[in-house]
Motif scaffolding. Structure first.
Motif, PDB file in Angstrom:
ATOM      1  N   ALA A   1     -10.324  14.163  25.223  1.00 40.09           N
ATOM      2  CA  ALA A   1      -9.502  14.904  24.260  1.00 40.09           C
ATOM      3  C   ALA A   1     -10.097  14.789  22.864  1.00 40.09           C
ATOM      4  CB  ALA A   1      -8.068  14.385  24.276  1.00 40.09           C
ATOM      5  N   ALA A   2     -11.434  14.899  22.768  1.00 38.44           N
ATOM      6  CA  ALA A   2     -12.141  14.610  21.523  1.00 38.44           C
ATOM      7  C   ALA A   2     -11.651  15.432  20.339  1.00 38.44           C
ATOM      8  CB  ALA A   2     -13.640  14.830  21.720  1.00 38.44           C
ATOM      9  N   GLU A   3     -11.563  16.744  20.504  1.00 39.12           N
ATOM     10  CA  GLU A   3     -11.195  17.596  19.372  1.00 39.12           C
ATOM     11  C   GLU A   3      -9.805  17.258  18.865  1.00 39.12           C
ATOM     12  OE1 GLU A   3     -10.842  22.350  18.210  1.00 39.12           O
ATOM     13  OE2 GLU A   3     -11.639  21.733  20.151  1.00 39.12           O
TER      14      GLU A   3
ATOM     15  N   ASP B   1      -8.813  15.525  15.215  1.00 37.43           N
ATOM     16  CA  ASP B   1      -7.859  16.227  14.356  1.00 37.43           C
ATOM     17  C   ASP B   1      -6.693  15.327  13.991  1.00 37.43           C
ATOM     18  OD1 ASP B   1      -9.357  18.506  14.332  1.00 37.43           O
ATOM     19  OD2 ASP B   1      -8.193  19.537  15.879  1.00 37.43           O
ATOM     20  N   ASP B   2      -6.227  14.528  14.954  1.00 39.81           N
ATOM     21  CA  ASP B   2      -5.070  13.663  14.727  1.00 39.81           C
ATOM     22  C   ASP B   2      -5.384  12.526  13.760  1.00 39.81           C
ATOM     23  OD1 ASP B   2      -3.590  15.209  16.369  1.00 39.81           O
ATOM     24  OD2 ASP B   2      -3.643  13.874  18.090  1.00 39.81           O
ATOM     25  N   LEU B   3      -6.651  12.165  13.632  1.00 44.54           N
ATOM     26  CA  LEU B   3      -7.023  11.118  12.684  1.00 44.54           C
ATOM     27  C   LEU B   3      -7.020  11.638  11.252  1.00 44.54           C
ATOM     28  CD1 LEU B   3      -9.907   9.334  14.601  1.00 44.54           C
ATOM     29  CD2 LEU B   3      -7.599   8.476  14.177  1.00 44.54           C
ATOM     30  N   ASN B   4      -6.947  12.933  11.108  1.00 38.17           N
ATOM     31  CA  ASN B   4      -6.927  13.542   9.775  1.00 38.17           C
ATOM     32  C   ASN B   4      -5.539  14.015   9.366  1.00 38.17           C
ATOM     33  OD1 ASN B   4      -9.718  13.258   9.453  1.00 38.17           O
ATOM     34  ND2 ASN B   4     -10.080  15.111  10.644  1.00 38.17           N
ATOM     35  N   ALA B   5      -4.545  13.815  10.255  1.00 36.10           N
ATOM     36  CA  ALA B   5      -3.194  14.268   9.928  1.00 36.10           C
ATOM     37  C   ALA B   5      -2.175  13.402  10.646  1.00 36.10           C
ATOM     38  CB  ALA B   5      -3.011  15.726  10.363  1.00 36.10           C
ATOM     39  N   THR B   6      -1.098  13.040   9.944  1.00 39.19           N
ATOM     40  CA  THR B   6      -0.001  12.302  10.545  1.00 39.19           C
ATOM     41  C   THR B   6       1.295  13.026  10.231  1.00 39.19           C
ATOM     42  OG1 THR B   6       0.433  10.929   8.601  1.00 39.19           O
ATOM     43  CG2 THR B   6      -1.201  10.119  10.172  1.00 39.19           C
ATOM     44  N   PRO B   7       2.346  12.841  11.039  1.00 40.19           N
ATOM     45  CA  PRO B   7       3.597  13.535  10.801  1.00 40.19           C
ATOM     46  C   PRO B   7       4.330  13.051   9.565  1.00 40.19           C
ATOM     47  CG  PRO B   7       3.824  11.968  12.597  1.00 40.19           C
ATOM     48  CD  PRO B   7       2.372  12.021  12.255  1.00 40.19           C
ATOM     49  N   ASP B   8       3.941  11.902   9.056  1.00 38.19           N
ATOM     50  CA  ASP B   8       4.619  11.318   7.902  1.00 38.19           C
ATOM     51  C   ASP B   8       3.605  11.208   6.764  1.00 38.19           C
ATOM     52  OD1 ASP B   8       5.692   9.527   5.998  1.00 38.19           O
ATOM     53  OD2 ASP B   8       6.975   8.622   7.516  1.00 38.19           O
ATOM     54  N   GLU B   9       3.809  11.955   5.672  1.00 35.90           N
ATOM     55  CA  GLU B   9       2.857  11.962   4.565  1.00 35.90           C
ATOM     56  C   GLU B   9       2.727  10.578   3.929  1.00 35.90           C
ATOM     57  OE1 GLU B   9       3.747  14.942   1.748  1.00 35.90           O
ATOM     58  OE2 GLU B   9       3.455  16.615   3.128  1.00 35.90           O
ATOM     59  N   VAL B  10       3.836   9.829   3.872  1.00 39.97           N
ATOM     60  CA  VAL B  10       3.790   8.488   3.284  1.00 39.97           C
ATOM     61  C   VAL B  10       2.924   7.585   4.144  1.00 39.97           C
ATOM     62  CG1 VAL B  10       5.136   6.452   2.685  1.00 39.97           C
ATOM     63  CG2 VAL B  10       6.031   8.732   2.174  1.00 39.97           C
ATOM     64  N   GLU B  11       3.126   7.642   5.462  1.00 34.79           N
ATOM     65  CA  GLU B  11       2.335   6.816   6.370  1.00 34.79           C
ATOM     66  C   GLU B  11       0.863   7.205   6.289  1.00 34.79           C
ATOM     67  OE1 GLU B  11       2.512   5.233  10.977  1.00 34.79           O
ATOM     68  OE2 GLU B  11       3.345   7.194  10.500  1.00 34.79           O
TER      69      GLU B  11
END
Length: 218
Positions: free
Chosen positions: A171-173, A177-187
């Motif tokens: 699931a590389a792509e 992508d998930d390492l560049n975005a999280t559901p919580d901006e503070v986190e």
């Protein structure tokens, strides 16, 4: 040290492989466990046993790092990256690690470690781990935090970890992508701050070591 550590490492790998076989998740989903904050962390469970407790009758400080390493072994076995590492003779090498202790773990107390890969660039990977008291399915307060920086090597040379992930993780792509975005901006901001400050501290330590090494001949 090896007499104890090697069997414990082998047990962690076996446990990870067993969890992989028993898990109802697809291989795609397994490879995303512990990647960023959009997916569940990998959870390693253990107790403060005979080889962990010191004269203060709590888990010795060094044992936290030992269990953090065992948790990473179990995680890579579960997610499938360990098999890819062995197949390509590429290995995760720790280059720096920081730990913060918050609450003690008493003798024979059960605890969990949540493991996540939180950041990656063209040279380094950063793994964030938290210790918690184990109480069924509910995680207790944070007992300790470990932040680890590492590289991937192949035949003794450091390689680009992003390229390795793209080639060998199912699931590389999605993972990258998930390492560049999280559901919580503070986190997300806190993860970025951890990586930045860790890199700054590493540079200070490098300069300090170089200053000393310039004065010695061996």
């Amino acid at each position: 040290m090896g007499i104890v550590h090697i069997p414990r490492t082998a047990a962690a790998v076996f446990k990870g492989l067993a969890k992989r076989q028993l898990s109802p998740l697809s291989d795609h989903e397994k490879s995303l466990v512990g990647i960023g904050s959009n997916h569940p962390p990998h959870v390693y469970s253990s107790r403060a046993g005979l080889f962990d407790v010191d004269l203060m009758f709590h888990m010795n400080n060094a044992s936290y790092l030992t269990h953090a390493e065992l948790a990473r072994w179990e995680w890579t076995a579960f997610g499938g990256t360990l098999a890819a590492n062995l197949r390509t003779q590429s290995y995760f090498i720790v280059t720096a690690s920081m730990i913060r202790f918050r609450r003690e773990i008493g003798p024979w107390k059960k605890f969990d470690i949540e493991t996540r890969l939180v950041s990656i660039d063209t040279r380094n990977l950063w793994v964030y781990q938290t210790f918690h008291h184990s109480d069924g399915n509910e995680r207790g307060k944070v007992l300790a935090q470990v932040f680890t920086q590492g590289v991937i090597t192949n035949k003794g040379k450091v390689i680009d970890p992003r390229s390795w992930v793209e080639e060998h993780v199912p699931a590389a792509e999605e993972a990258l992508d998930d390492l560049n975005a999280t559901p919580d901006e503070v986190e997300s901001s806190l993860f970025d701050e951890k990586s930045t400050r860790f890199a700054d501290l590493e540079q200070v330590l490098r300069r300090s070591a170089a200053l000393h090494d310039d004065k010695v001949t061996k």
